[in-house]
Design a protein around this motif. Sequence first.
Motif, PDB file in Angstrom:
ATOM      1  N   ALA A  65      34.713  40.797  47.049  1.00  0.00           N
ATOM      2  CA  ALA A  65      36.169  40.785  47.272  1.00  0.00           C
ATOM      3  C   ALA A  65      36.489  41.251  48.691  1.00  0.00           C
ATOM      4  O   ALA A  65      37.349  40.674  49.362  1.00  0.00           O
ATOM      5  CB  ALA A  65      36.854  41.674  46.248  1.00  0.00           C
ATOM      6  N   SER A 114      45.531  33.249  49.885  1.00  0.00           N
ATOM      7  CA  SER A 114      44.735  33.063  48.657  1.00  0.00           C
ATOM      8  C   SER A 114      43.559  34.038  48.635  1.00  0.00           C
ATOM      9  O   SER A 114      43.275  34.663  47.609  1.00  0.00           O
ATOM     10  CB  SER A 114      44.191  31.636  48.577  1.00  0.00           C
ATOM     11  N   LEU A 115      42.886  34.162  49.770  1.00  0.00           N
ATOM     12  CA  LEU A 115      41.716  35.045  49.837  1.00  0.00           C
ATOM     13  C   LEU A 115      42.129  36.514  49.718  1.00  0.00           C
ATOM     14  O   LEU A 115      41.518  37.286  48.967  1.00  0.00           O
ATOM     15  CB  LEU A 115      40.969  34.809  51.158  1.00  0.00           C
ATOM     16  N   ALA A 155      44.970  37.777  48.477  1.00  0.00           N
ATOM     17  CA  ALA A 155      45.557  38.072  47.158  1.00  0.00           C
ATOM     18  C   ALA A 155      44.479  38.180  46.090  1.00  0.00           C
ATOM     19  O   ALA A 155      44.542  39.061  45.220  1.00  0.00           O
ATOM     20  CB  ALA A 155      46.572  36.991  46.790  1.00  0.00           C
ATOM     21  N   SER A 156      43.455  37.314  46.155  1.00  0.00           N
ATOM     22  CA  SER A 156      42.376  37.373  45.159  1.00  0.00           C
ATOM     23  C   SER A 156      41.652  38.708  45.236  1.00  0.00           C
ATOM     24  O   SER A 156      41.342  39.328  44.210  1.00  0.00           O
ATOM     25  CB  SER A 156      41.372  36.247  45.388  1.00  0.00           C
ATOM     26  N   ALA A 157      41.383  39.156  46.468  1.00  0.00           N
ATOM     27  CA  ALA A 157      40.682  40.433  46.638  1.00  0.00           C
ATOM     28  C   ALA A 157      41.512  41.585  46.076  1.00  0.00           C
ATOM     29  O   ALA A 157      40.985  42.482  45.410  1.00  0.00           O
ATOM     30  CB  ALA A 157      40.387  40.655  48.115  1.00  0.00           C
ATOM     31  N   LEU A 209      43.896  41.347  43.806  1.00  0.00           N
ATOM     32  CA  LEU A 209      44.005  41.221  42.339  1.00  0.00           C
ATOM     33  C   LEU A 209      42.735  41.729  41.678  1.00  0.00           C
ATOM     34  O   LEU A 209      42.769  42.310  40.590  1.00  0.00           O
ATOM     35  CB  LEU A 209      44.267  39.762  41.947  1.00  0.00           C
ATOM     36  N   PHE A 230      43.771  39.844  35.176  1.00  0.00           N
ATOM     37  CA  PHE A 230      43.099  38.645  34.693  1.00  0.00           C
ATOM     38  C   PHE A 230      43.049  37.633  35.830  1.00  0.00           C
ATOM     39  O   PHE A 230      44.032  37.497  36.552  1.00  0.00           O
ATOM     40  CB  PHE A 230      43.875  38.067  33.494  1.00  0.00           C
ATOM     41  N   PRO A 231      42.002  36.869  36.083  1.00  0.00           N
ATOM     42  CA  PRO A 231      40.732  36.826  35.351  1.00  0.00           C
ATOM     43  C   PRO A 231      39.628  37.671  36.000  1.00  0.00           C
ATOM     44  O   PRO A 231      38.470  37.503  35.662  1.00  0.00           O
ATOM     45  CB  PRO A 231      40.378  35.333  35.457  1.00  0.00           C
ATOM     46  N   VAL A 232      40.009  38.553  36.920  1.00  0.00           N
ATOM     47  CA  VAL A 232      38.988  39.389  37.577  1.00  0.00           C
ATOM     48  C   VAL A 232      39.095  40.837  37.059  1.00  0.00           C
ATOM     49  O   VAL A 232      39.032  41.792  37.817  1.00  0.00           O
ATOM     50  CB  VAL A 232      39.142  39.334  39.117  1.00  0.00           C
ATOM     51  N   HIS A 233      39.252  40.928  35.750  1.00  0.00           N
ATOM     52  CA  HIS A 233      39.469  42.223  35.109  1.00  0.00           C
ATOM     53  C   HIS A 233      38.205  42.797  34.493  1.00  0.00           C
ATOM     54  O   HIS A 233      38.197  43.929  34.049  1.00  0.00           O
ATOM     55  CB  HIS A 233      40.493  42.033  33.986  1.00  0.00           C
ATOM     56  N   LEU A 247      53.116  32.545  39.763  1.00  0.00           N
ATOM     57  CA  LEU A 247      51.681  32.788  39.623  1.00  0.00           C
ATOM     58  C   LEU A 247      51.414  34.236  39.183  1.00  0.00           C
ATOM     59  O   LEU A 247      50.625  34.499  38.269  1.00  0.00           O
ATOM     60  CB  LEU A 247      50.996  32.513  40.973  1.00  0.00           C
ATOM     61  N   TYR A 290      31.350  37.467  36.696  1.00  0.00           N
ATOM     62  CA  TYR A 290      32.465  38.165  37.353  1.00  0.00           C
ATOM     63  C   TYR A 290      32.768  37.472  38.688  1.00  0.00           C
ATOM     64  O   TYR A 290      33.926  37.251  39.041  1.00  0.00           O
ATOM     65  CB  TYR A 290      32.128  39.634  37.623  1.00  0.00           C
ATOM     66  N   ALA A 350      34.458  34.186  38.110  1.00  0.00           N
ATOM     67  CA  ALA A 350      35.891  34.364  37.809  1.00  0.00           C
ATOM     68  C   ALA A 350      36.673  34.607  39.098  1.00  0.00           C
ATOM     69  O   ALA A 350      37.801  34.114  39.256  1.00  0.00           O
ATOM     70  CB  ALA A 350      36.084  35.532  36.850  1.00  0.00           C
ATOM     71  N   PHE A 351      36.046  35.337  40.009  1.00  0.00           N
ATOM     72  CA  PHE A 351      36.700  35.617  41.288  1.00  0.00           C
ATOM     73  C   PHE A 351      36.908  34.311  42.080  1.00  0.00           C
ATOM     74  O   PHE A 351      37.982  34.085  42.649  1.00  0.00           O
ATOM     75  CB  PHE A 351      35.832  36.607  42.077  1.00  0.00           C
ATOM     76  N   LEU A 355      39.673  32.316  40.588  1.00  0.00           N
ATOM     77  CA  LEU A 355      40.986  32.863  40.942  1.00  0.00           C
ATOM     78  C   LEU A 355      41.421  32.391  42.325  1.00  0.00           C
ATOM     79  O   LEU A 355      42.586  32.012  42.524  1.00  0.00           O
ATOM     80  CB  LEU A 355      40.948  34.399  40.887  1.00  0.00           C
ATOM     81  N   ILE A 356      40.476  32.406  43.277  1.00  0.00           N
ATOM     82  CA  ILE A 356      40.813  31.948  44.638  1.00  0.00           C
ATOM     83  C   ILE A 356      41.296  30.497  44.584  1.00  0.00           C
ATOM     84  O   ILE A 356      42.315  30.140  45.188  1.00  0.00           O
ATOM     85  CB  ILE A 356      39.588  32.066  45.580  1.00  0.00           C
ATOM     86  N   ILE A 384      44.829  30.199  42.997  1.00  0.00           N
ATOM     87  CA  ILE A 384      45.905  30.649  43.896  1.00  0.00           C
ATOM     88  C   ILE A 384      46.103  29.621  45.017  1.00  0.00           C
ATOM     89  O   ILE A 384      47.239  29.231  45.327  1.00  0.00           O
ATOM     90  CB  ILE A 384      45.599  32.044  44.479  1.00  0.00           C
ATOM     91  N   PHE A 385      44.994  29.175  45.595  1.00  0.00           N
ATOM     92  CA  PHE A 385      45.105  28.215  46.701  1.00  0.00           C
ATOM     93  C   PHE A 385      45.787  26.929  46.220  1.00  0.00           C
ATOM     94  O   PHE A 385      46.705  26.416  46.868  1.00  0.00           O
ATOM     95  CB  PHE A 385      43.725  27.916  47.291  1.00  0.00           C
ATOM     96  N   ALA A 439      47.721  26.459  43.608  1.00  0.00           N
ATOM     97  CA  ALA A 439      49.130  26.664  43.242  1.00  0.00           C
ATOM     98  C   ALA A 439      50.006  26.740  44.486  1.00  0.00           C
ATOM     99  O   ALA A 439      51.083  26.131  44.539  1.00  0.00           O
ATOM    100  CB  ALA A 439      49.264  27.933  42.405  1.00  0.00           C
ATOM    101  N   LEU A 440      49.556  27.479  45.487  1.00  0.00           N
ATOM    102  CA  LEU A 440      50.382  27.650  46.682  1.00  0.00           C
ATOM    103  C   LEU A 440      50.409  26.375  47.536  1.00  0.00           C
ATOM    104  O   LEU A 440      51.455  25.983  48.053  1.00  0.00           O
ATOM    105  CB  LEU A 440      49.871  28.828  47.523  1.00  0.00           C
TER     106      LEU A 440
END
Lengths: 511, 113
Positions: free
Chosen positions: A182, A222-223, A225-227, A229, A235-238, A286, B92, B95-96, B99-100, B103-104, B106-107
């Motif tokens: 991340a 995107s990068l 926000a993912s880190a 999150l 979710f889904p990095v929980h 989102l 894990y 999943a990460f 997620l990227i 988000i990408f 969707a935006l």
Amino acid sequence: MTFLVEHGPAIAIAIPFLAAFTVPLVAKLGGRVRDGCVVLSLALTEFVVLMLAGDVLANGVRTYALGASVPSLTAPAGFPVRIILEVDAMSALISLVAMTIAFLASLFSLKLIPAKEGLGKFFALFLLLSAGMMGMCYTGDFFTLFVFFEIVSISSAGMISFFRSGESFEAAFKYMVISVTAGLFLLFGVGILYGNYGMLNMAAIAGEVAAGHSLLDVAAISLIASALLFKSGSFPVHMWKPDVFQEAPANVVVMILTSSLVGLYVLFRILFTVFGTVSTAVAGWLIVALGAVSIIVGVLMAMPQRNLRRMIGFVAIAEIGYVMLGVGTGLVSMQPVNAFGVNALSGGLFHIVNDALNMSLIFLAACAVAYITERRDLSGVGGLAHRSAPLAVFFLIGLLAISGIPPMNGFASKLMIFESVFFLNPLLSVIGITGSILMLAVFVKVFVALFLGTPYEGKLRKTPKTMLIPMFVLSVLIILLGLFAPFAVDTLITPAAQALLDPQAYIGGVI
Amino acid sequence: MTGPLLITASGYWNPLVWLAAFAIILVIVLIIRSSGTKRFKKGTDQTLQFFSGNRPPADNVDPDNLYWGFSRKLERYTAWLRSWHTGIVNDYAFAFAVLIIIIFAALAFGGVL
């Protein structure tokens, strides 16, 4: 006092940093000196953070340029190139919550961990984590954010494996691998922004984004926000959360829980302030969707768990979901700003505060039970209310607060969220309320198992005062925030929400 | 916010009024309780748990069984959810990555930027 406030942002980071490197040396003088140094440094930091919050609420944004002859001199050559710390009502609120939890967790730690060699190093990591959280709260530029993000990750991983058992090593390894991943993606996102705009300052980039934006910004956000999150355990990095909650010492879990809320704050800061001047409805939806799924997954996975710590880990995921539900709704309705959006945002921010207090209380109470029974596996322990009434009361207060039972603080924030998200989509309210009911069911089961029924006949240790005091303080704060919720929202939460909704105030602090 | 009222989206909340109402109800409950029978004796059958008219089992009901029917009905969903939580760190990281992408996508395709 003026000096403390003027240099407050730097001092609040510097004290725990300096203490972190001092404590291993001071520990050679004895356990009491070491403990005193840890608690005193965090108490001092708490005092500075409190003073700073008071100043920011009264006088507006405070900016601090490291290395400048005058702290407010942010642009020496007309361009902000220095490391700039910036404190507004939002960051002041989060730093206050983070430092309060850090201070109470340090008190709880004093008797929790058996005195053995290397405790000085443990507290060094603990203080580094506190400093990292302060840095994440106050930083005004992206690269410093990455540095503090890494400090939080490394110190957390070190503390997770403190018990040095196979499982704790595994949990720390998983946390470290995914944290590093991340962190690298966060750095990649920051690199894209730097390549695009030639600057790292958040306020300066926000100004540029408002003037025009490109697909590169989408990639960067995107990068990043993912880190963030991941750090917050949404979710889904929980998945790291239950692993860590199961194996880490209680005080470490509480700190990691708080750092996940700080991660969420940074995400909101970036979405609202840096990219807030462009349309953010999709980003908001989102966040709302991830929040709703976090609630569902969190509570449904918590129900069948037989390990209490793991179960609380899943509940923590659901709790993060409530914050995202509220703040995401605020983001959806940011342009144009409307009443239910502001209310949802305030509810989400209020829930950050409540989540930190409620989850900390319930986890500390559960771990105090493990301490007095001297058992990590709590199956077979029951009826403790007969033998340790204070712990039962603390657990019950935490249970009621988390489940959103009036007049506790959790009810006030959840009511604000549920009523507001209803306007966005009634289904979101249904998900939120159902999650809350299931959460109550989960914790009632635990309460019945641990505190009711046939009294436990094994030997019980006395609960140390250093454990009871933090739980007592948390309980009082929970009740007061519940009973005086309107005052708390008016004084602390609304200014924080306004700070997020008005990016120009933050940008104007630097440029 | 107006005074002691917390304004929510479509209403308001006053915790102090709730507390006052709770205190009044508590007093009423205590009054009703005080008019009850005084024949309670500790250590007799009177103190046994009510178990639908039967004698309660020797052991307490296991808390894990409190929501037995509910958990049983949701078993398919929880089993499905559990199958995601493999505990393998590769998953894990996967999943990460997902997620990227989410988000990408969707935006980028949602017309945000």
